[in-house]
Design a protein around this motif. Structure first.
Motif, PDB file in Angstrom:
ATOM      1  N   UNK A  26       0.939  -1.341   0.028  1.00 29.40           N
ATOM      2  CA  UNK A  26       0.048   0.017  -0.191  1.00 29.40           C
ATOM      3  C   UNK A  26       0.895   1.102   0.067  1.00 29.40           C
ATOM      4  N   UNK A  27       2.175   1.369   0.773  1.00 25.85           N
ATOM      5  CA  UNK A  27       3.038   2.339   0.728  1.00 25.85           C
ATOM      6  C   UNK A  27       3.688   2.580  -0.771  1.00 25.85           C
ATOM      7  N   UNK A  28       3.631   1.662  -1.724  1.00 22.01           N
ATOM      8  CA  UNK A  28       4.200   1.882  -3.105  1.00 22.01           C
ATOM      9  C   UNK A  28       3.081   2.068  -3.645  1.00 22.01           C
ATOM     10  N   UNK A  29       2.042   1.681  -3.650  1.00 22.81           N
ATOM     11  CA  UNK A  29       0.612   2.180  -4.121  1.00 22.81           C
ATOM     12  C   UNK A  29       0.349   3.669  -4.109  1.00 22.81           C
ATOM     13  N   UNK A  32       2.895   5.555  -6.116  1.00 25.30           N
ATOM     14  CA  UNK A  32       2.620   5.578  -7.520  1.00 25.30           C
ATOM     15  C   UNK A  32       1.532   6.650  -7.936  1.00 25.30           C
ATOM     16  N   UNK A  33       0.586   6.490  -6.827  1.00 27.79           N
ATOM     17  CA  UNK A  33      -0.571   7.655  -7.265  1.00 27.79           C
ATOM     18  C   UNK A  33      -0.056   8.846  -7.066  1.00 27.79           C
ATOM     19  N   UNK A  40       8.383   4.682  -7.182  1.00 25.73           N
ATOM     20  CA  UNK A  40       7.864   3.475  -6.824  1.00 25.73           C
ATOM     21  C   UNK A  40       9.442   2.606  -7.107  1.00 25.73           C
ATOM     22  N   UNK A  41       9.853   2.763  -8.422  1.00 24.32           N
ATOM     23  CA  UNK A  41      11.189   2.154  -8.779  1.00 24.32           C
ATOM     24  C   UNK A  41      12.293   2.273  -7.684  1.00 24.32           C
ATOM     25  N   UNK A  42      12.455   3.646  -7.531  1.00 19.84           N
ATOM     26  CA  UNK A  42      13.412   4.429  -6.767  1.00 19.84           C
ATOM     27  C   UNK A  42      13.386   3.789  -5.417  1.00 19.84           C
TER      28      UNK A  42
END
Length: 63
Positions: A26-29, A32-33, A40-42
């Motif tokens: 959820x943090x990466x989500x 991303x948003x 997200x990649x970094x």
């Protein structure tokens, strides 16, 4: 110590790893948003580097 009264401890490794996965998902989500896939990649590269550093420290490897 009396061996008959010693109880085994519960194994929480699988549960902890599962909840770390859910929280990172959820943090990466959110990243991303708000900032896009590049953020997200970094963040993934940074987390990978931190895990590698921790592994090297625990296992005593230099590098």
């Amino acid at each position: 110590m009396d061996e008959r009264t010693r109880q085994t401890t519960p194994e929480y490794t699988t549960s902890a790893l599962f909840f770390i996965f859910i929280n990172m998902l959820w943090i990466f989500g959110v990243f991303w948003v708000n900032w896009g896939l590049e953020a997200v990649a970094i963040a993934g590269v940074i987390v990978n580097h931190l895990i590698t550093l921790l592994d090297n420290r625990i296992n005593g490897e230099k590098g």
